[in-house]
Enzyme design. Structure first.
Site, PDB file in Angstrom:
ATOM      1  CE1 TYR A  17     -42.018 -30.848   7.717  1.00  0.00           C
ATOM      2  CE2 TYR A  17     -42.924 -31.766   9.720  1.00  0.00           C
ATOM      3  CZ  TYR A  17     -42.450 -30.681   9.014  1.00  0.00           C
ATOM      4  OH  TYR A  17     -42.410 -29.446   9.615  1.00  0.00           O
TER       5      TYR A  17
ATOM      6  CG  HIS B  17     -45.346 -26.428   5.978  1.00  0.00           C
ATOM      7  ND1 HIS B  17     -44.991 -27.743   5.788  1.00  0.00           N
ATOM      8  CD2 HIS B  17     -44.392 -25.922   6.795  1.00  0.00           C
ATOM      9  CE1 HIS B  17     -43.877 -28.014   6.438  1.00  0.00           C
ATOM     10  NE2 HIS B  17     -43.491 -26.917   7.055  1.00  0.00           N
TER      11      HIS B  17
ATOM     12  CB  SER C  36     -35.032 -24.357  13.711  1.00  0.00           C
ATOM     13  OG  SER C  36     -35.111 -25.015  12.473  1.00  0.00           O
TER      14      SER C  36
ATOM     15  N   GLY D  86     -29.236 -28.380  15.284  1.00  0.00           N
ATOM     16  CA  GLY D  86     -28.130 -29.100  15.909  1.00  0.00           C
ATOM     17  C   GLY D  86     -26.994 -28.237  16.400  1.00  0.00           C
TER      18      GLY D  86
ATOM     19  N   GLY E  36     -24.007 -28.050  20.650  1.00  0.00           N
ATOM     20  CA  GLY E  36     -22.557 -28.008  20.835  1.00  0.00           C
ATOM     21  C   GLY E  36     -21.808 -29.013  19.990  1.00  0.00           C
TER      22      GLY E  36
END
Length: 309
Positions: free
Chosen positions: A57, A115, A194, A199, A203
């Site tokens: 990351y 990972h 997730s 996202g 909504g």
């Protein structure tokens, strides 16, 4: 914030984990380091004590931010990080672990993950070094991320695997078929990533008219394909109706659904916005009835029959 026992690791983790992918920069819109350090501290103040990051990351920058934010409260927290697919030979695993320890400003890692499974290095070789790191006290438990059932079965034959980190949400439920039963039978924890489908389950795209900017990495992801966005409308409409009845919002419905899944140990929620953080955490106290869960499952199944997973 509730906690749950993590597999056979011998310690508990909070049922909500603060995800630190965005804090490293990379493909996400980035705020600044000071904001993100303060956000980690705010998450801790609000009851989250489990923090998830990875060497990949922001090329280690996320780990540096986590280390800076938690330095004086380290022993009150659970820190999880991951070694990248490109570093899975035994010598690379050790070097990666040592570098992560430095960036995290700590002398041990609570959960150390593979990972992504390697295409070339046998998992036995990788896990042999994980076991040595655990015996030396540099890591407390071993996890795998993005492993298939077959890969997980192989991994548990070489080491005690305490947790798997898969994608899991109302729009990605593939693990329910085989991974979940195996984890329950073998006392392996599940930490979802997730959790709000990058996202979509807020909504923002279906209810508030948001669109992705050019260059946003999510444009290439399956959930954001035009035909899939169309299919997802049905689920978001049901979630909105349920949220309105409870005087809450669809983000909290999505997270609460995860927290009601008995097999799930912790849901990863990441953000760089304090208001989103506060909203996410409120989902921990949101109760869904059996009939509401059944409704969400049914509509989710219908949508997934179109878009897959």
């Amino acid at each position: 914030m509730k906690t749950k026992k993590l597999g056979n690791a011998g310690f508990d983790i909070t049922t909500m984990t603060f995800g630190c992918w965005e804090l490293g920069g990379g493909p996400w819109e980035f705020t600044n380091d000071q904001n993100n350090i303060e956000l980690i501290r705010k998450a801790f103040e609000l009851g989250i004590t489990t923090f998830d990051t990875a060497e990949g990351y922001g090329n280690g920058h996320s780990e540096e931010i986590v280390g800076a934010a938690l330095a004086d409260i380290r022993k009150q927290c659970i820190i999880t990080t991951k070694v990248s697919r490109s570093n899975l030979s035994p010598q690379d695993v050790r070097r990666s672990a040592e570098n992560s320890l430095k960036r995290l400003n700590t002398d041990y890692i609570d959960i150390y993950y593979i990972h992504w499974p390697s295409f070339e290095i046998p998992v036995q070789e990788t896990l042999s070094e994980f076991v040595k790191l655990k015996e030396e006290g540099l890591i407390r438990s071993i996890g795998v991320s993005n492993f298939s059932l077959e890969q997980l079965k192989e991994a548990v034959s070489y080491a005690q695997i305490d947790v798997i980190q898969p994608e899991y949400s109302l729009l990605h439920r593939a693990i329910e078929q085989e991974i979940v039963p195996f984890c329950r039978e073998n006392s392996i924890g599940i930490m979802s990533y997730s959790s709000i489908a990058k996202g979509i389950l807020t909504g923002a795209f279906h209810l508030h008219g948001r669109t992705l900017k050019d260059g946003d990495f999510r444009k290439e992801r399956r959930l954001f394909l035009p035909e899939h966005l169309e299919a997802e409308k049905e689920l978001l409409a049901v979630m909105k109706e349920m949220a309105d009845a409870k005087e809450t919002n669809v983000t909290q419905i999505a997270i609460a659904w995860l927290l009601h899944q008995e097999a799930l140990t912790s849901a990863i929620i990441g953000t760089q916005d304090v208001h989103h953080l506060e909203n996410n955490i409120q989902a921990a106290s949101l109760s869904l009835s059996s009939s509401e869960l059944e409704t969400l499952n049914t509509v989710s199944d219908q949508v997934l029959s179109v878009i897959g997973y």
